[in-house]
Design a protein around this motif. Structure first.
Motif, PDB file in Angstrom:
ATOM      1  N   ILE A  38       0.951  -1.218  -0.083  1.00 52.03           N
ATOM      2  CA  ILE A  38      -0.007  -0.123  -0.078  1.00 52.03           C
ATOM      3  C   ILE A  38       0.969   1.180  -0.115  1.00 52.03           C
ATOM      4  O   ILE A  38       2.155   1.060   0.049  1.00 52.03           O
ATOM      5  CB  ILE A  38      -0.974  -0.158   1.187  1.00 52.03           C
ATOM      6  CG1 ILE A  38      -0.245   0.067   2.590  1.00 52.03           C
ATOM      7  CG2 ILE A  38      -1.738  -1.333   1.268  1.00 52.03           C
ATOM      8  CD1 ILE A  38      -1.061  -0.021   3.753  1.00 52.03           C
ATOM      9  N   LEU A  46       4.418  -4.967   4.370  1.00 50.25           N
ATOM     10  CA  LEU A  46       3.148  -4.985   4.855  1.00 50.25           C
ATOM     11  C   LEU A  46       2.624  -6.449   5.320  1.00 50.25           C
ATOM     12  O   LEU A  46       1.883  -6.522   6.304  1.00 50.25           O
ATOM     13  CB  LEU A  46       2.145  -4.798   3.519  1.00 50.25           C
ATOM     14  CG  LEU A  46       0.522  -5.086   3.674  1.00 50.25           C
ATOM     15  CD1 LEU A  46       0.126  -4.017   4.973  1.00 50.25           C
ATOM     16  CD2 LEU A  46      -0.025  -4.751   2.315  1.00 50.25           C
ATOM     17  N   GLN A  49       3.789  -6.847   8.909  1.00 49.03           N
ATOM     18  CA  GLN A  49       2.922  -6.097   9.594  1.00 49.03           C
ATOM     19  C   GLN A  49       1.630  -6.614   9.954  1.00 49.03           C
ATOM     20  O   GLN A  49       1.018  -7.023  11.250  1.00 49.03           O
ATOM     21  CB  GLN A  49       2.703  -4.738   9.242  1.00 49.03           C
ATOM     22  CG  GLN A  49       3.740  -3.570   9.172  1.00 49.03           C
ATOM     23  CD  GLN A  49       3.235  -2.224   8.439  1.00 49.03           C
ATOM     24  OE1 GLN A  49       2.217  -1.976   8.169  1.00 49.03           O
ATOM     25  NE2 GLN A  49       4.307  -1.377   8.558  1.00 49.03           N
ATOM     26  N   LEU A  50       1.154  -7.347   9.082  1.00 50.29           N
ATOM     27  CA  LEU A  50      -0.139  -8.195   9.381  1.00 50.29           C
ATOM     28  C   LEU A  50       0.196  -9.523  10.174  1.00 50.29           C
ATOM     29  O   LEU A  50      -0.733  -9.735  10.993  1.00 50.29           O
ATOM     30  CB  LEU A  50      -0.529  -8.715   7.762  1.00 50.29           C
ATOM     31  CG  LEU A  50      -1.259  -7.597   6.901  1.00 50.29           C
ATOM     32  CD1 LEU A  50      -1.484  -8.008   5.635  1.00 50.29           C
ATOM     33  CD2 LEU A  50      -2.369  -7.000   7.322  1.00 50.29           C
ATOM     34  N   GLN A  53       0.010  -7.992  13.422  1.00 51.66           N
ATOM     35  CA  GLN A  53      -1.302  -7.776  13.877  1.00 51.66           C
ATOM     36  C   GLN A  53      -2.000  -8.999  14.345  1.00 51.66           C
ATOM     37  O   GLN A  53      -2.920  -8.871  15.192  1.00 51.66           O
ATOM     38  CB  GLN A  53      -1.865  -7.033  12.837  1.00 51.66           C
ATOM     39  CG  GLN A  53      -3.812  -6.778  13.194  1.00 51.66           C
ATOM     40  CD  GLN A  53      -4.191  -6.050  11.945  1.00 51.66           C
ATOM     41  OE1 GLN A  53      -3.405  -5.704  11.006  1.00 51.66           O
ATOM     42  NE2 GLN A  53      -5.467  -6.016  11.949  1.00 51.66           N
ATOM     43  N   THR A  70      -9.852  -6.402   8.693  1.00 52.80           N
ATOM     44  CA  THR A  70      -9.429  -5.326   9.565  1.00 52.80           C
ATOM     45  C   THR A  70      -7.948  -5.168   8.980  1.00 52.80           C
ATOM     46  O   THR A  70      -7.398  -3.878   9.721  1.00 52.80           O
ATOM     47  CB  THR A  70      -9.524  -5.765  11.116  1.00 52.80           C
ATOM     48  OG1 THR A  70      -8.693  -6.816  11.361  1.00 52.80           O
ATOM     49  CG2 THR A  70     -10.926  -5.655  11.607  1.00 52.80           C
ATOM     50  N   LYS A  72      -4.688  -4.041   7.131  1.00 50.18           N
ATOM     51  CA  LYS A  72      -4.209  -3.100   6.014  1.00 50.18           C
ATOM     52  C   LYS A  72      -4.115  -3.699   4.680  1.00 50.18           C
ATOM     53  O   LYS A  72      -3.551  -4.867   4.687  1.00 50.18           O
ATOM     54  CB  LYS A  72      -2.873  -2.438   6.466  1.00 50.18           C
ATOM     55  CG  LYS A  72      -2.657  -1.704   7.744  1.00 50.18           C
ATOM     56  CD  LYS A  72      -1.540  -1.077   7.770  1.00 50.18           C
ATOM     57  CE  LYS A  72      -1.238  -0.051   9.006  1.00 50.18           C
ATOM     58  NZ  LYS A  72       0.104   0.514   9.141  1.00 50.18           N
ATOM     59  N   GLY A  73      -4.552  -3.208   3.735  1.00 50.82           N
ATOM     60  CA  GLY A  73      -4.785  -3.716   2.376  1.00 50.82           C
ATOM     61  C   GLY A  73      -5.588  -5.032   2.347  1.00 50.82           C
ATOM     62  O   GLY A  73      -5.598  -5.473   1.001  1.00 50.82           O
TER      63      GLY A  73
END
Length: 224
Positions: A38, A46, A49-50, A53, A70, A72-73
């Motif tokens: 993104i 990313l 990060q997922l 998360q 929920t 990102k991306g």
């Protein structure tokens, strides 16, 4: 820097082609699935990060649509793609153990079970019904319980095994904790099922306990 400017040996797609999928990290495999990042974040970052998360790859893959989106991306389209990939993998493994496969080696069954129930957040109890040549008739999820346990009733197991005309069965269940080591309760219910099925001449070939990364075989432990 965009991924396309990275050295070829570090780009996930090129790395997969050169070294095989097993050489990639969870984040790198997820980045290939995501295809793009993104604004300001490349696909690998990313993906990392997922995973942070959601806590783990298992949690991400087993998330429902609302939870998944929920991230990102991530949206409905990515959720649909992921579910399709998971189902394709499951069907591929199911075809590996269809009626022309004789259960002489537990490795194939372990791979199938890991894909089928290792990512379940609740305990699920499966039966694999086999014919007299130990070929697969059908796989059935018979019981599903709380996050910690699944109630298993021998009478129902016997009824279903007879209904499928099974000559033998393989038992399997997952441990949502991720630890595959069988509990005392696992051994106790296995003994009860062996005795109940023995009364109708159905043999229990094995009981597999599935964790996040490991599958324990009762037969390999010498418990059956």
């Amino acid at each position: 820097m965009s991924i396309r400017h990275w050295p070829a040996t570090e780009r996930p797609r090129e790395k997969l082609l050169q070294q095989g999928a097993a050489a990639l990290s969870d984040a790198e495999l997820l980045a290939i699935f995501l295809r793009t990042g993104i604004a300001g974040i490349d696909a690998v970052t990313l993906a990392r990060q997922l995973l942070t998360q959601f806590g783990s790859l298992k949690n991400l893959l087993s998330a429902n649509q609302q939870q998944f989106c929920t991230g990102k991306g991530l949206g409905a389209a990515k959720y649909v793609q992921l579910q399709a990939v998971l189902e394709l993998s499951k069907r591929y493994l199911e075809q590996e153990i269809q009626r022309d496969t004789v259960f002489t080696d537990p490795a194939t069954v372990k791979r199938y079970l890991q894909h089928t129930i290792s990512n379940k957040l609740r305990e699920e109890f499966l039966l694999l019904y086999l014919d007299s040549q130990h070929r697969l008739i059908k796989t059935e999820s018979l019981f599903s319980g709380t996050i910690d346990a699944s109630p298993v009733y021998p009478r129902i197991v016997v009824q279903h095994a007879l209904a499928h005309n099974a000559a033998a069965v393989i038992l399997a269940h997952n441990h949502p904790s991720g630890v595959a080591e069988p509990s005392r309760a696992d051994r106790s219910i296995t003994e009860r099922l062996v005795q109940a099925l023995m009364l109708v001449d159905i043999k229990v070939l094995d009981h597999f306990v599935v964790g996040d990364t490991d599958v324990i075989s009762f037969a390999e432990r010498g418990w059956l």
